[in-house]
Write an enzyme that holds these catalytic residues in place. Structure first.
Site, PDB file in Angstrom:
ATOM      1  N   TYR A  82       1.350  -1.286   0.001  1.00  0.00           N
ATOM      2  CA  TYR A  82      -0.143   0.473  -0.267  1.00  0.00           C
ATOM      3  C   TYR A  82       0.808   1.381   0.376  1.00  0.00           C
ATOM      4  O   TYR A  82       0.064   2.107  -0.074  1.00  0.00           O
ATOM      5  CB  TYR A  82      -1.027   0.108   1.266  1.00  0.00           C
ATOM      6  CG  TYR A  82      -1.856  -0.973   1.286  1.00  0.00           C
ATOM      7  CD1 TYR A  82      -2.395  -1.973  -0.039  1.00  0.00           C
ATOM      8  CD2 TYR A  82      -2.713  -1.454   2.136  1.00  0.00           C
ATOM      9  CE1 TYR A  82      -2.938  -2.708   0.065  1.00  0.00           C
ATOM     10  CE2 TYR A  82      -3.381  -2.192   2.783  1.00  0.00           C
ATOM     11  CZ  TYR A  82      -3.585  -3.330   0.842  1.00  0.00           C
ATOM     12  OH  TYR A  82      -5.293  -4.094   2.005  1.00  0.00           O
ATOM     13  N   LYS A 120       3.354 -15.373   2.199  1.00  0.00           N
ATOM     14  CA  LYS A 120       3.308 -16.451   0.790  1.00  0.00           C
ATOM     15  C   LYS A 120       5.097 -16.554   0.748  1.00  0.00           C
ATOM     16  O   LYS A 120       4.770 -16.119  -0.591  1.00  0.00           O
ATOM     17  CB  LYS A 120       2.338 -15.437   0.465  1.00  0.00           C
ATOM     18  CG  LYS A 120       2.259 -15.981  -0.685  1.00  0.00           C
ATOM     19  CD  LYS A 120       0.912 -16.985  -0.810  1.00  0.00           C
ATOM     20  CE  LYS A 120       0.594 -17.647  -2.236  1.00  0.00           C
ATOM     21  NZ  LYS A 120       0.090 -18.725  -2.017  1.00  0.00           N
ATOM     22  N   ASP A 144      -3.272 -17.669   2.259  1.00  0.00           N
ATOM     23  CA  ASP A 144      -4.521 -18.885   1.422  1.00  0.00           C
ATOM     24  C   ASP A 144      -4.966 -19.926   2.198  1.00  0.00           C
ATOM     25  O   ASP A 144      -5.737 -19.693   2.487  1.00  0.00           O
ATOM     26  CB  ASP A 144      -4.159 -19.215  -0.329  1.00  0.00           C
ATOM     27  CG  ASP A 144      -2.766 -20.013   0.153  1.00  0.00           C
ATOM     28  OD1 ASP A 144      -2.191 -19.861   0.591  1.00  0.00           O
ATOM     29  OD2 ASP A 144      -2.305 -20.670  -1.612  1.00  0.00           O
ATOM     30  N   ASP A 147      -5.387  -7.072   6.181  1.00  0.00           N
ATOM     31  CA  ASP A 147      -6.307  -5.976   5.757  1.00  0.00           C
ATOM     32  C   ASP A 147      -7.136  -7.436   5.437  1.00  0.00           C
ATOM     33  O   ASP A 147      -8.787  -6.769   6.072  1.00  0.00           O
ATOM     34  CB  ASP A 147      -5.843  -5.610   4.681  1.00  0.00           C
ATOM     35  CG  ASP A 147      -7.409  -4.365   3.757  1.00  0.00           C
ATOM     36  OD1 ASP A 147      -8.470  -3.759   4.666  1.00  0.00           O
ATOM     37  OD2 ASP A 147      -6.790  -3.600   3.032  1.00  0.00           O
ATOM     38  N   ASP A 160     -10.431  -8.559   8.099  1.00  0.00           N
ATOM     39  CA  ASP A 160     -11.819  -8.427   7.163  1.00  0.00           C
ATOM     40  C   ASP A 160     -12.803  -9.935   7.753  1.00  0.00           C
ATOM     41  O   ASP A 160     -13.929 -10.039   7.858  1.00  0.00           O
ATOM     42  CB  ASP A 160     -12.114  -7.897   6.090  1.00  0.00           C
ATOM     43  CG  ASP A 160     -12.131  -6.387   6.303  1.00  0.00           C
ATOM     44  OD1 ASP A 160     -12.337  -5.816   7.547  1.00  0.00           O
ATOM     45  OD2 ASP A 160     -13.351  -5.804   4.871  1.00  0.00           O
TER      46      ASP A 160
END
Ligand code: NAD
Length: 356
Positions: free
Chosen positions: A143, A192, A224, A248, A252
């Site tokens: 980001y 990852k 994942d 992020d 959620d």
């Protein structure tokens, strides 16, 4: 002089209603545990734009920096939706996080016993209790990395960069390990590393930091798989530490497991004691001013503030216990179930105070 100085950023929409309830609860708990709190108010978001022309006035930054902690309601609303990116209320939110150096975002995903049915996950998967803490790196990664557009094979293309320095990973890892020491001494680091070089550096660094915390059990999980495991067997997690973008998305997902947006608190921490505490929901303009908003996420944010910035875990525990007790009988409309007593925002604040 008061023991603690708190800056209130009530913001827009339901912000003032819910922050007022949280202040009521903080005042009550401070009486009970014998400490004093002094408040200052400052403008952020739409209300700041209306009063000063900008979403984050310098005065707000100065007041926040001069306090022990900051409590935020929520910002934004349709009135300011047509403004350009950097002039919108939400720009104030990013601005204050940057100005206060808040690099660690703590998002607990807790299911209070009486609210189990609000979760979309089956009862037998949740068990008696669910209490996960996601620690998300907040000021680095993709980001904030370099990005751009260029032409590739004769067509427009765009790129973003995920990059972490060792010191960025070390400081977020230490926040997570310190937290784990106060909880169940168990951390899952999510990356990852099978594909991304930045994840390999993340993993190496987390392993190195883990040597400082021999009591904490560390395991690693690919993002994942973590997304799947959160739904398949959420009870395996205690503290999850991860990068900005993975956090992020996973936070959620974890908040949906808890069921109701009006119940979830969050904290953003800097290296020192100063933190910014806020509910994860927005300003809910559709219900603002009707005294029906659920103030519990903001009240639980105050509990986090007491625990992580003010060193008053006793008072934090008392607030969480009071909230759990009230939920056995009373609900705001967003979490209402048959056989419960429906109450408004103000009454919910009073009820939590009465249980303290
Ligand atoms: P929202 O979280 O404000 O509302 C989503 C839905 O949840 C609405 O139906 C709302 O009524 C309900 N809801 C939210 N909080 C509630 C509570 N405490 N009690 C009962 N019901 C509640 O999200 P949105 O509608 O996408 O956004 C509204 C505004 O809030 C936008 O301007 C958005 O940019 C802003 N926003 C701000 C923050 C923040 O300040 N941190 C976060 C998210 C969105």
């Amino acid at each position: 002089m008061a023991d603690y100085k708190i800056t209130l950023l009530k913001g827009d929409g339901i912000g003032p209603e819910i922050v007022n309830q949280a202040v009521k609860v903080l005042n009550k708990v401070s009486e009970k545990f014998d400490f004093t709190v002094e408040y200052d108010e400052a403008l952020l978001g739409g209300c700041a734009i209306d009063a000063t022309g900008v979403p984050l006035p310098q005065e707000t930054i100065d007041k926040c920096k001069a306090s022990d902690s900051v409590l935020l309601g929520a910002v934004g609303g349709p009135k300011w939706d047509s403004m350009s990116g950097d002039k919108r209320p939400e720009a104030g939110l990013l601005g204050i996080r940057g100005a206060l150096g808040l690099f660690a975002n703590l998002r607990p995903s807790v299911i209070f016993g009486p609210l189990k049915s609000a979760s979309p996950i089956k009862d037998e998967i949740i068990g008696n209790k669910l209490d996960i803490m996601i620690v998300r790196e907040l000021t680095g990664g993709i980001y904030f990395g370099e990005r751009g557009r260029k032409e590739v094979h004769g067509q427009p293309a765009a790129w973003d960069t995920e990059m972490y320095t060792v010191s960025e990973v070390e400081r977020i890892a230490r926040v997570a390990f310190d937290l784990a020491m106060k909880r169940n001494k168990k951390i899952t680091s999510v990356d990852k590393a099978n594909v991304l070089e930045s994840s390999r550096l993340w993993r190496e660094t987390v392993i190195r930091v883990s040597k400082e915390y021999p009591e904490v059990e560390l395991n690693h999980m690919y993002v994942d798989n973590c997304a799947m495991q959160l739904v398949r067997n959420p009870r395996q997690f205690d503290v999850i530490v991860t990068s900005n973008i993975f956090g992020d998305i996973l936070s959620d997902e974890a908040s949906m497991i808890a069921g109701s947006i009006g119940m979830l608190a969050s904290a953003s921490l800097s290296g020192g004691k100063l933190g910014l505490y806020e509910p994860i929901h927005g300003s809910a303009p559709d219900i603002a001013g009707q005294n029906i908003a659920n103030p519990l996420a903001t009240i639980l944010s105050v509990a986090m503030m007491l625990r992580y910035s003010l060193g008053r875990s006793d008072a934090a525990d008392a607030i969480e216990a009071a909230v759990a007790k009230v939920l056995e009988t009373h609900r705001t409309p967003d979490i209402y179930e048959e056989s419960m007593i429906k109450v408004g925002c103000d009454e919910m604040g009073d009820l939590v105070c009465s249980m303290l």
